[in-house]
Design an enzyme around this catalytic site. Structure first.
Site, PDB file in Angstrom:
ATOM      1  N   ASP A  68     -10.570 -14.560   6.638  1.00 47.59           N
ATOM      2  CA  ASP A  68      -9.683 -13.559   6.041  1.00 47.59           C
ATOM      3  C   ASP A  68      -8.859 -12.836   7.110  1.00 47.59           C
ATOM      4  OD1 ASP A  68     -11.670 -11.991   7.106  1.00 47.59           O
ATOM      5  OD2 ASP A  68     -12.061 -10.836   5.285  1.00 47.59           O
ATOM      6  N   LYS A 137     -18.019 -18.238   3.450  1.00 54.82           N
ATOM      7  CA  LYS A 137     -18.614 -17.256   4.367  1.00 54.82           C
ATOM      8  C   LYS A 137     -18.472 -15.878   3.730  1.00 54.82           C
ATOM      9  CE  LYS A 137     -16.600 -15.742   8.388  1.00 54.82           C
ATOM     10  NZ  LYS A 137     -16.500 -14.278   8.143  1.00 54.82           N
ATOM     11  N   GLU A 205     -20.722 -11.173  15.205  1.00 55.77           N
ATOM     12  CA  GLU A 205     -19.476 -10.648  15.784  1.00 55.77           C
ATOM     13  C   GLU A 205     -19.718  -9.341  16.539  1.00 55.77           C
ATOM     14  OE1 GLU A 205     -16.047 -10.506  13.220  1.00 55.77           O
ATOM     15  OE2 GLU A 205     -14.860  -9.396  14.684  1.00 55.77           O
TER      16      GLU A 205
HETATM   17  O1  KIV Z   1     -11.787 -13.905   9.373  1.00 57.00           O
HETATM   18  C1  KIV Z   1     -12.132 -14.449  10.433  1.00 57.00           C
HETATM   19  O2  KIV Z   1     -11.329 -15.064  11.131  1.00 57.00           O
HETATM   20  C2  KIV Z   1     -13.523 -14.329  10.829  1.00 57.00           C
HETATM   21  C3  KIV Z   1     -13.857 -14.745  12.216  1.00 57.00           C
HETATM   22  C4  KIV Z   1     -13.435 -13.658  13.106  1.00 57.00           C
HETATM   23  C5  KIV Z   1     -15.291 -15.086  12.372  1.00 57.00           C
HETATM   24  O3  KIV Z   1     -14.338 -13.893  10.083  1.00 57.00           O
END
Ligand code: KIV
Length: 291
Positions: A68, A137, A205
């Site tokens: 996102d 995710k 993260e």
């Molecule tokens: O949205 C994204 O790109 C992410 C990464 C930073 C892991 O969640």
């Protein structure tokens, strides 16, 4: 778009000699194979939002995330909170047209999964049906464990995301890395809870090196770090950050290219040539067909 840049999923592997000389043979990455890579060679992960970038990244990556973060790096939003299911589906579809071997995971946007496990299932199933991706995710630790369990029990592989969670920026008061010793136990418990709930992997993260090491040792699923040191089982970066195409660079981003400079230079040279009537020269024009 020129016809020569049209994406062919076969182009990278159409010459068998080229495959054997320049790269190891790769099978399509599956969820069980990704989980089984825990503790082995480091897993290479990158984001992608378009078909052509996915095609390039796919040549190396074990996993492509349609994150996102696209709200910020593609759509110019100030954070990820305004990203919708429609954004994720449109970019997920584009990436699926370019990816062949890598595992493709699509992020669940803010507001699409927190309300209840049932709402999360409906939206996760939509991402999978409408994009063809393999997994989703979602951000969250212990509080999201029942939702992760609900999805994985119903055929939806889930990658979790703990530590710094950008979707919680308003409650956290910004993007805050986890660096205090008294915060460590909470994040370790989050990682253990999402594993227990069935997540096949977890993004970690913005955490201190020592915490990354402890999390990686405390779970049996691969930890994928972003701003979390080499103590993770794999790494992920946002593609635009990595190639130098996004102006705000967090501490943990290493720029492997300077695409912004290349693009600015190309735009400048094109503009000068148009103004000087040098472009298009003869090479770039259609001649009359002979009668
Ligand atoms: O949205 C994204 O790109 C992410 C990464 C930073 C892991 O969640």
């Amino acid at each position: 778009m020129s016809t020569t840049s049209t994406i062919s999923k076969k182009s990278a592997v159409s010459d068998p000699e080229q495959v054997s000389e320049t790269m190891p043979k790769r099978k399509k990455m599956t969820v069980p194979a990704f989980t089984a890579a825990k503790g082995g060679r480091p897993l290479v992960c990158l984001t992608a939002y378009t078909a052509h970038v996915a095609h390039i990244v796919d040549e190396q990556a074990d996993m492509i995330l349609v994150g996102d973060s696209l709200g910020m790096v593609i759509h110019g939003m100030p954070n990820t909170l305004g990203v919708t299911m429609e954004h994720m589906i449109m970019h997920g579809q584009a990436v699926m047209r370019g990816a062949e071997k890598a595992l493709v995971v699509v992020d669940m946007p803010f507001g699409s999964f927190e309300e209840s496990p049932e709402v999360a299932f409906r939206n996760a199933a939509r991402l999978i049906k409408e994009t063809g991706c393999t997994a989703v995710k979602l951000e969250g630790g212990r509080e999201m464990a029942p939702t992760i369990r609900h999805l994985t029990n119903r055929g939806i592989p889930v990658m979790a995301h703990v530590g710094l969670m950008p979707q919680q920026m308003n409650t956290a008061g910004g993007f805050k890395a986890v660096r205090e010793k008294d915060q460590f136990d909470e994040v370790i418990k989050d990682a253990q809870a999402v594993e227990e709930a069935g997540a096949f992997s977890v993004v970690v993260e913005g955490v201190a090196v020592r915490l990354a090491n402890k999390i990686t040792k405390s779970v049996g699923i691969p930890t994928i770090g972003i701003g979390a040191s080499v103590e993770c089982d794999g790494q992920i970066l946002v593609f635009e950050d990595m190639i130098g195409l996004f102006p705000r660079v967090p501490t943990f981003v290493k720029r492997y290219g300077n695409m912004e400079e290349m693009m600015r230079d190309a735009v400048e040279r094109y503009s000068s040539e148009v103004r000087e009537r040098k472009f298009p020269s003869d090479d770039y024009t259609y001649k009359m067909k002979a009668d």
